[in-house]
Structures are given as C-alpha cells and as structure tokens.
Enzyme design. Sequence first.
Site, PDB file in Angstrom:
ATOM      1  N   GLU A  43       0.825  -1.215   0.000  1.00 15.38           N
ATOM      2  CA  GLU A  43       0.000   0.000   0.000  1.00 15.38           C
ATOM      3  C   GLU A  43       0.856   1.260   0.000  1.00 15.38           C
ATOM      4  O   GLU A  43       2.044   1.228   0.308  1.00 15.38           O
ATOM      5  CB  GLU A  43      -0.924   0.016   1.225  1.00 15.38           C
ATOM      6  CG  GLU A  43      -0.295  -0.428   2.546  1.00 15.38           C
ATOM      7  CD  GLU A  43       0.870   0.408   3.032  1.00 15.38           C
ATOM      8  OE1 GLU A  43       0.809   1.662   2.899  1.00 15.38           O
ATOM      9  OE2 GLU A  43       1.838  -0.161   3.544  1.00 15.38           O
ATOM     10  N   GLY A  89       6.618   0.341   3.831  1.00 14.28           N
ATOM     11  CA  GLY A  89       5.390   0.120   3.066  1.00 14.28           C
ATOM     12  C   GLY A  89       5.738  -0.144   1.608  1.00 14.28           C
ATOM     13  O   GLY A  89       6.777  -0.725   1.298  1.00 14.28           O
ATOM     14  N   GLU A  90       4.839   0.234   0.717  1.00 19.12           N
ATOM     15  CA  GLU A  90       5.041   0.085  -0.732  1.00 19.12           C
ATOM     16  C   GLU A  90       5.046  -1.374  -1.186  1.00 19.12           C
ATOM     17  O   GLU A  90       5.353  -1.659  -2.342  1.00 19.12           O
ATOM     18  CB  GLU A  90       6.355   0.725  -1.201  1.00 19.12           C
ATOM     19  CG  GLU A  90       6.508   2.183  -0.894  1.00 19.12           C
ATOM     20  CD  GLU A  90       7.848   2.748  -1.378  1.00 19.12           C
ATOM     21  OE1 GLU A  90       8.604   2.025  -2.055  1.00 19.12           O
ATOM     22  OE2 GLU A  90       8.125   3.920  -1.078  1.00 19.12           O
ATOM     23  N   GLY A  91       4.786  -2.313  -0.287  1.00 13.38           N
ATOM     24  CA  GLY A  91       4.944  -3.718  -0.640  1.00 13.38           C
ATOM     25  C   GLY A  91       6.387  -4.165  -0.609  1.00 13.38           C
ATOM     26  O   GLY A  91       6.714  -5.267  -1.069  1.00 13.38           O
TER      27      GLY A  91
END
Length: 338
Positions: free
Chosen positions: A162, A304-306
């Site tokens: 996300e 985050g960001e995967g």
Amino acid sequence: MSGIASLAELRTRLANLPEGDDGAASAIAERQSRLTKPQGSLGRLEELVAWLGRWQGRETPRLDDVSVLVFAGNHGVVARGVSAYPVSVTAQMVANFERGGAAINQICKSVGASLRVVSLKLDAPTGDFTQQVAMSEAEFIEAVAAGYDAVPASADLVCLGEMGIGNTTAASALAASLLGGGGERWAGRGTGLDDEGMARKREAIDAGLALHRTHHQDPLAASMIFGGRELAAILGAALAARRYRVPVLLDGFVATAAAAPLARLNPSALDHAQVAHCSAEAGHRGLCAELGMRPILDLDMRLGEGSGAALSVSVLRAALACHLGMATFDEAGVDERG
C-alpha cells in the site's frame, strides 16, 4: 469482475472458501524427506515450499509469474495532524512508482516480480473517522471490488502492499477495533512522527473508537468505519487470491491489518497468506501474534510500498531452488542415516 455488490455478498464469499491441495503438500514433504540433508534442516524454507504447492495445487511449485500489487488511497484523518507528511505526498509517490524511482521498483526488479500500482480516488480522501465513518458501504464495496479485480487469476504468487499518507493511523484504529486496546497499544511513529504528533495520533484513534463504540463490533463494519480505500482493496485482493488459490505475501503492519477482518470472520481465511516481514511499526508484532501468523523476515523495515513482501520473494525463490535442485540420497549416492 468481482460481482461483490454489498456487505451481505462479501460475507457469503467468506463463508465458503476453497481449500488448498493437501496431496500436493504431502508430495512435497515426501521429496523433502529424501533430499541430501538432515530431516527438517532447512527449517521454514521447507514449510514455505509446501505452502506454495498447497495453494498452487502443484507438486512442483513455480514462481514464474509473481505480481506485486500496491494500492494507494488518502485519509481524512490526516487533518488531525497524525502524519509528518501531507496527503499530497500519496499522489507524488504514486508518480514516483510509475517513473521507476522508488524502493519497490528496485526490489521488484531484483526478485523478478511485476509491479502494478492501483490509485483509488486520491483526490477524495476518506472521511475523518473521529467525526464520521471513513467510507459508506457503497464506497467500501467499490474499493474491495477494485482490489478483487486487480488480482491476476493466473499468478503464481501475489504480493500485497500500500501507499497512503495517514494509513498507519487507520490501520492502528482498525486493529484496536478488532482486537481491543487503544492508541497507546497500537499507534506507532509511521512516517516519522515526533512526540507531539504521536500524542495526536493516539488521541485520534481513541476518539474514533469512542465515537463508533457501538458500531464497530463487526469486522467488515470496522474496516468500513476506520480503514481506507487501499486497506479495503487489500482485503478484496486477499479474498480474490483465495478464490483463485493463489498464495499471498502480505507486506507490513498496514497490509496485515487490512486483511485481518477476513481472519476474524473466518479463522481459515488467511491460510493462503504469509506475513512477509515484521515491520518496525509499533503494533505489527502483536498483530501477527494475535492472528497466529509468523513473519518470514524481520529487518526493521517500515517503508510500506509492498517492499517487505517483494523482498521476501527472494527467500521463496531460494527455498524453491533447494527443493527442485537438490539431489536425493539415492541420486547422490549418499548413505542415509542409519
């Protein structure tokens, strides 16, 4: 298309989930027992290969098609001063992803994964949950369906991540709603809050819990009240992956909290998922423990960001390489244990 039009339909999907392939997992375990190593000596690497095979339905798992999905959304609660960054950064980071300039781009390249970023109405932040519900039922279902429809049914593995300024506050409030406790238990520093910002974050979480104290007992309602569009999309994507029998790696705290309502409604709903890494964000270790999920990596990451999910693909590739490439005792002419 997802065909999900209401909370009732979503509940119906959750009540009847496909199971994994026990036969494939057993065949993998049997081969592991014959490889040139002491029994169980590769630890979780052996378990992870069996998990892949169970959900791919293959005695010979593969990782040819690995898809990283990053969902982006904005949050009205940011107006309470709960983030070190303004909501404008969400769209700016999405543009950075699209240009290939973020950490997730580099990690995806390094592990041979494709990246897709799905923006969810960034110009329309969710409601401030200290004043109202974050999303109406229609908005929530729309975001769930967007996540569901983003999952490629043919993937060998899907990683869910996300991007959303303020979403650790939403995730913390959602975790508190599902599992008890308040801002003190679940709030972390997110993007780098100072002590004053942390106090505001805890206060916002507690205010939201107090406002909605009679309305959040249902896990899906809690996601609608406290979550965000990107969290709802992760929930939908995790559900779609289960329907397609695609194994899933969940990124850190936000992604785990986003999927948690599924497990609260159906204890087996996340059997096809692994938590990729234990985030340094406060609350993630406790959330994993509550869900009975053991992270693969623990590297003090909180980007985050995967990013943690994509990085964990390298571990799965190594596990699979050992399983497929090692010789058996018979093949190598090595005496087995007497």
